[in-house]
Enzyme design. Sequence first.
Site, PDB file in Angstrom:
ATOM      1  N   LYS A 265       0.853  -1.215   0.000  1.00 16.79           N
ATOM      2  CA  LYS A 265       0.000   0.000   0.000  1.00 16.79           C
ATOM      3  C   LYS A 265       0.877   1.249   0.000  1.00 16.79           C
ATOM      4  O   LYS A 265       0.667   2.161  -0.802  1.00 16.79           O
ATOM      5  CB  LYS A 265      -0.875  -0.002   1.241  1.00 16.79           C
ATOM      6  CG  LYS A 265      -1.555   1.332   1.540  1.00 16.79           C
ATOM      7  CD  LYS A 265      -2.477   1.271   2.718  1.00 16.79           C
ATOM      8  CE  LYS A 265      -1.810   1.513   4.035  1.00 16.79           C
ATOM      9  NZ  LYS A 265      -1.552   2.913   4.362  1.00 16.79           N
ATOM     10  N   ASN A 266       1.877   1.289   0.877  1.00 18.54           N
ATOM     11  CA  ASN A 266       2.656   2.523   1.053  1.00 18.54           C
ATOM     12  C   ASN A 266       3.707   2.737  -0.019  1.00 18.54           C
ATOM     13  O   ASN A 266       4.387   3.760  -0.022  1.00 18.54           O
ATOM     14  CB  ASN A 266       3.264   2.574   2.459  1.00 18.54           C
ATOM     15  CG  ASN A 266       2.179   2.803   3.500  1.00 18.54           C
ATOM     16  OD1 ASN A 266       1.033   3.109   3.163  1.00 18.54           O
ATOM     17  ND2 ASN A 266       2.520   2.623   4.754  1.00 18.54           N
TER      18      ASN A 266
ATOM     19  N   CYS B  50      -4.596  12.724  12.787  1.00 19.69           N
ATOM     20  CA  CYS B  50      -5.430  11.527  12.691  1.00 19.69           C
ATOM     21  C   CYS B  50      -5.332  10.840  14.055  1.00 19.69           C
ATOM     22  O   CYS B  50      -4.749  11.385  14.984  1.00 19.69           O
ATOM     23  CB  CYS B  50      -4.938  10.615  11.568  1.00 19.69           C
ATOM     24  SG  CYS B  50      -3.439   9.788  12.019  1.00 19.69           S
TER      25      CYS B  50
ATOM     26  N   ARG C 229       0.769  14.642  13.114  1.00 18.73           N
ATOM     27  CA  ARG C 229       1.312  14.344  11.787  1.00 18.73           C
ATOM     28  C   ARG C 229       1.374  15.588  10.894  1.00 18.73           C
ATOM     29  O   ARG C 229       0.723  15.679   9.860  1.00 18.73           O
ATOM     30  CB  ARG C 229       0.515  13.210  11.135  1.00 18.73           C
ATOM     31  CG  ARG C 229       0.531  11.983  12.030  1.00 18.73           C
ATOM     32  CD  ARG C 229      -0.235  10.847  11.454  1.00 18.73           C
ATOM     33  NE  ARG C 229       0.495  10.229  10.329  1.00 18.73           N
ATOM     34  CZ  ARG C 229      -0.013   9.215   9.638  1.00 18.73           C
ATOM     35  NH1 ARG C 229      -1.207   8.750   9.933  1.00 18.73           N
ATOM     36  NH2 ARG C 229       0.666   8.677   8.646  1.00 18.73           N
TER      37      ARG C 229
ATOM     38  N   ASP D 255       4.764   0.583  12.267  1.00 20.09           N
ATOM     39  CA  ASP D 255       3.544  -0.054  11.739  1.00 20.09           C
ATOM     40  C   ASP D 255       3.417  -1.512  12.159  1.00 20.09           C
ATOM     41  O   ASP D 255       2.400  -2.138  11.883  1.00 20.09           O
ATOM     42  CB  ASP D 255       3.514   0.036  10.204  1.00 20.09           C
ATOM     43  CG  ASP D 255       3.301   1.448   9.743  1.00 20.09           C
ATOM     44  OD1 ASP D 255       3.482   1.714   8.542  1.00 20.09           O
ATOM     45  OD2 ASP D 255       2.975   2.308  10.584  1.00 20.09           O
TER      46      ASP D 255
ATOM     47  N   ARG E  69      -8.614  -0.459   4.780  1.00 23.54           N
ATOM     48  CA  ARG E  69      -7.728   0.546   4.188  1.00 23.54           C
ATOM     49  C   ARG E  69      -6.401  -0.089   3.779  1.00 23.54           C
ATOM     50  O   ARG E  69      -5.775   0.347   2.832  1.00 23.54           O
ATOM     51  CB  ARG E  69      -7.440   1.662   5.193  1.00 23.54           C
ATOM     52  CG  ARG E  69      -8.648   2.452   5.600  1.00 23.54           C
ATOM     53  CD  ARG E  69      -8.249   3.660   6.401  1.00 23.54           C
ATOM     54  NE  ARG E  69      -7.219   4.403   5.687  1.00 23.54           N
ATOM     55  CZ  ARG E  69      -6.599   5.463   6.197  1.00 23.54           C
ATOM     56  NH1 ARG E  69      -6.894   5.863   7.412  1.00 23.54           N
ATOM     57  NH2 ARG E  69      -5.693   6.108   5.513  1.00 23.54           N
TER      58      ARG E  69
HETATM   59  C1  EPZ Z   1       4.268   7.014   6.651  1.00 23.32           C
HETATM   60  O1  EPZ Z   1       3.490   8.043   7.233  1.00 23.32           O
HETATM   61  C2  EPZ Z   1       3.340   5.829   6.487  1.00 23.32           C
HETATM   62  N1  EPZ Z   1       2.240   6.197   5.582  1.00 23.32           N
HETATM   63  C3  EPZ Z   1       2.791   5.414   7.853  1.00 23.32           C
HETATM   64  O2  EPZ Z   1       2.005   4.254   7.660  1.00 23.32           O
HETATM   65  C4  EPZ Z   1       3.950   5.081   8.773  1.00 23.32           C
HETATM   66  O3  EPZ Z   1       3.450   4.778  10.045  1.00 23.32           O
HETATM   67  C5  EPZ Z   1       4.912   6.277   8.853  1.00 23.32           C
HETATM   68  O4  EPZ Z   1       5.343   6.643   7.525  1.00 23.32           O
HETATM   69  C6  EPZ Z   1       6.158   5.971   9.679  1.00 23.32           C
HETATM   70  O5  EPZ Z   1       6.837   4.867   9.126  1.00 23.32           O
HETATM   71  C7  EPZ Z   1       2.469   6.166   4.246  1.00 23.32           C
HETATM   72  O6  EPZ Z   1       3.561   5.862   3.783  1.00 23.32           O
HETATM   73  C8  EPZ Z   1       1.305   6.506   3.375  1.00 23.32           C
HETATM   74  P1  EPZ Z   1       6.334  10.367   8.773  1.00 23.32           P
HETATM   75  P2  EPZ Z   1       4.100   9.547   7.289  1.00 23.32           P
HETATM   76  O7  EPZ Z   1       6.197  11.618   7.982  1.00 23.32           O
HETATM   77  O8  EPZ Z   1       4.957   9.813   6.111  1.00 23.32           O
HETATM   78  C9  EPZ Z   1       6.705  13.668  12.138  1.00 23.32           C
HETATM   79  C10 EPZ Z   1       0.118   2.921   7.759  1.00 23.32           C
HETATM   80  O9  EPZ Z   1      -0.222   2.250   8.715  1.00 23.32           O
HETATM   81  N2  EPZ Z   1       6.694  14.629  11.017  1.00 23.32           N
HETATM   82  O10 EPZ Z   1       7.515   9.489   8.508  1.00 23.32           O
HETATM   83  O11 EPZ Z   1       2.946  10.455   7.547  1.00 23.32           O
HETATM   84  C11 EPZ Z   1       5.364  12.969  12.285  1.00 23.32           C
HETATM   85  O12 EPZ Z   1       4.518  13.731  13.111  1.00 23.32           O
HETATM   86  C12 EPZ Z   1       0.603   4.334   7.954  1.00 23.32           C
HETATM   87  O13 EPZ Z   1       0.160   2.506   6.571  1.00 23.32           O
HETATM   88  C13 EPZ Z   1       6.840  15.985  11.290  1.00 23.32           C
HETATM   89  O14 EPZ Z   1       6.966  16.401  12.445  1.00 23.32           O
HETATM   90  O15 EPZ Z   1       5.020   9.482   8.572  1.00 23.32           O
HETATM   91  C14 EPZ Z   1       5.734  11.653  12.917  1.00 23.32           C
HETATM   92  O16 EPZ Z   1       5.824  11.830  14.315  1.00 23.32           O
HETATM   93  C15 EPZ Z   1       0.271   4.805   9.339  1.00 23.32           C
HETATM   94  N3  EPZ Z   1       6.836  16.871  10.253  1.00 23.32           N
HETATM   95  C16 EPZ Z   1       7.134  11.371  12.365  1.00 23.32           C
HETATM   96  O17 EPZ Z   1       7.625  12.610  11.833  1.00 23.32           O
HETATM   97  C17 EPZ Z   1       6.697  16.466   8.947  1.00 23.32           C
HETATM   98  O18 EPZ Z   1       6.725  17.329   8.031  1.00 23.32           O
HETATM   99  C18 EPZ Z   1       7.158  10.341  11.242  1.00 23.32           C
HETATM  100  O19 EPZ Z   1       6.204  10.756  10.305  1.00 23.32           O
HETATM  101  C19 EPZ Z   1       6.557  15.090   8.692  1.00 23.32           C
HETATM  102  C20 EPZ Z   1       6.559  14.189   9.740  1.00 23.32           C
END
Ligand code: EPZ
Length: 421
Positions: free
Chosen positions: A22-23, A116, A121, A306, A398
């Site tokens: 998916k990702n 969410c 996020r 995850d 999802r």
């Molecule tokens: C991706 O989300 C995945 N989603 C998530 O999978 C996964 O849990 C996550 O990466 C971590 O591995 C997809 O790929 C579609 P991040 P993402 O940006 O990109 C902070 C699932 O179950 N952050 O790596 O949104 C954020 O708050 C989903 O399939 C900032 O502060 O995660 C978080 O604490 C759930 N500022 C941390 O970084 C930003 O601009 C990691 O977030 C971006 C992120």
Amino acid sequence: MDNLRIQGGARLEGTVRISGAKNAALPILCAALLADGDHRFRNVPQLRDVRTMAKLLRHLGLDASQDGNVVDVVSRRIPEPVAPYELVKQMRASVLVLGPLVARYGRASVSLPGGCAIGARPIDQHLKGLEAMGAEVELKHGYVHVEVPAGRLKGAEIVLDMPTVTGTENLLSAAVLAQGRTTLVNAAREPEIEELARVLNKMGADVEGAGTDVITVQGVESLQPVDHAIIPDRIEAGTYMAAAAATRGNVLLEGVTFEHLEAVAAKMRHAGVAVEREGDGIRVAAEGELRATDITTAPHPGFPTDMQAQFMVLMCTATGQSRITETIFENRFMHVPELNRMGAEIDVDGRTATVKGVESMEGAQVMATDLRASASLVIAGLVAHGTTDVLRVYHIDRGYERIEEKFAALGATIERVPGHA
Ligand code: EPZ
């Protein structure tokens, strides 16, 4: 909304084929915005999130349709690079259209994804990177408006504050059509990012270093459409590994890339689970007592956040006390109260959950909240005595293709029942 009804107690035995990731699919579908023409993506899972992304691409002006596990996208110049709230609110990954739209059109307006269930996020890193490349960003009425006065992004050196996955993907997709060279430092290293870079390079981009924490991109003038088969879903695979081990079963997962699951395999082996490569997959088997094992989630190649909820359920069936620390999201223990209602003994203190293994768990009616928490409730239902009803199973739909069919084929007693909630 449907529920899943599970009668616990069966050991899982047999073979399960793992679906496409998916990702990986979500950012790759967005990459179709970068090049006009006919794109074909294979091994794409049939999931709610994929349908949502296809709907967003159609809203923007592309043709996007899924037939089985093949998604065909006919891409063309679009009139208005705007991703509206009613679509973005269904799935925060919609923000992945931002990079391609700004790269191609020099402007975009995307509804802010908002937080969410698992955390705030924010997307500040996505926006900081685009600004470094010459974009101007304005937040107004819940939308982020991005404009490039020069008309085309310019390559830049970007240092991310944290290795954000979709942040890296957005900036990578923006850089491939920028003028000159971009360096992304402290980039995320997930396999899905390597896969996106693979697709972009097949389209004619010039990306090096994906999969490491420094990615360099030499911008090009244009890209070509692509025909590509998506990598397998390492988190779906990890989920079935945890279920096989928790039920003390013996399961062959087909079509899995072992290298994507090294951290998960290492922790399962430490707990006493047999995890072996077999053909194009992984065989997972467990019997008798398992050893309590501590995990701390971390960016790839660390233990994936995850997989935290699924591993926690496995530790409920182990002997002794395990400490599970979640470092990525601030609120990713929502499965704990539901698991405790099923007889688990889990105590949460800030970012760490202490799991005391229990002799048995009892079926109950439980509520799914986020995608991976829901998966952990299904695993708990497979292990528990009696009947478990997992409500709001749309969370699971999802990210898990045909979950009840796949578990039933492994010997589980599980069915989808129309819900009232
Ligand atoms: C991706 O989300 C995945 N989603 C998530 O999978 C996964 O849990 C996550 O990466 C971590 O591995 C997809 O790929 C579609 P991040 P993402 O940006 O990109 C902070 C699932 O179950 N952050 O790596 O949104 C954020 O708050 C989903 O399939 C900032 O502060 O995660 C978080 O604490 C759930 N500022 C941390 O970084 C930003 O601009 C990691 O977030 C971006 C992120």
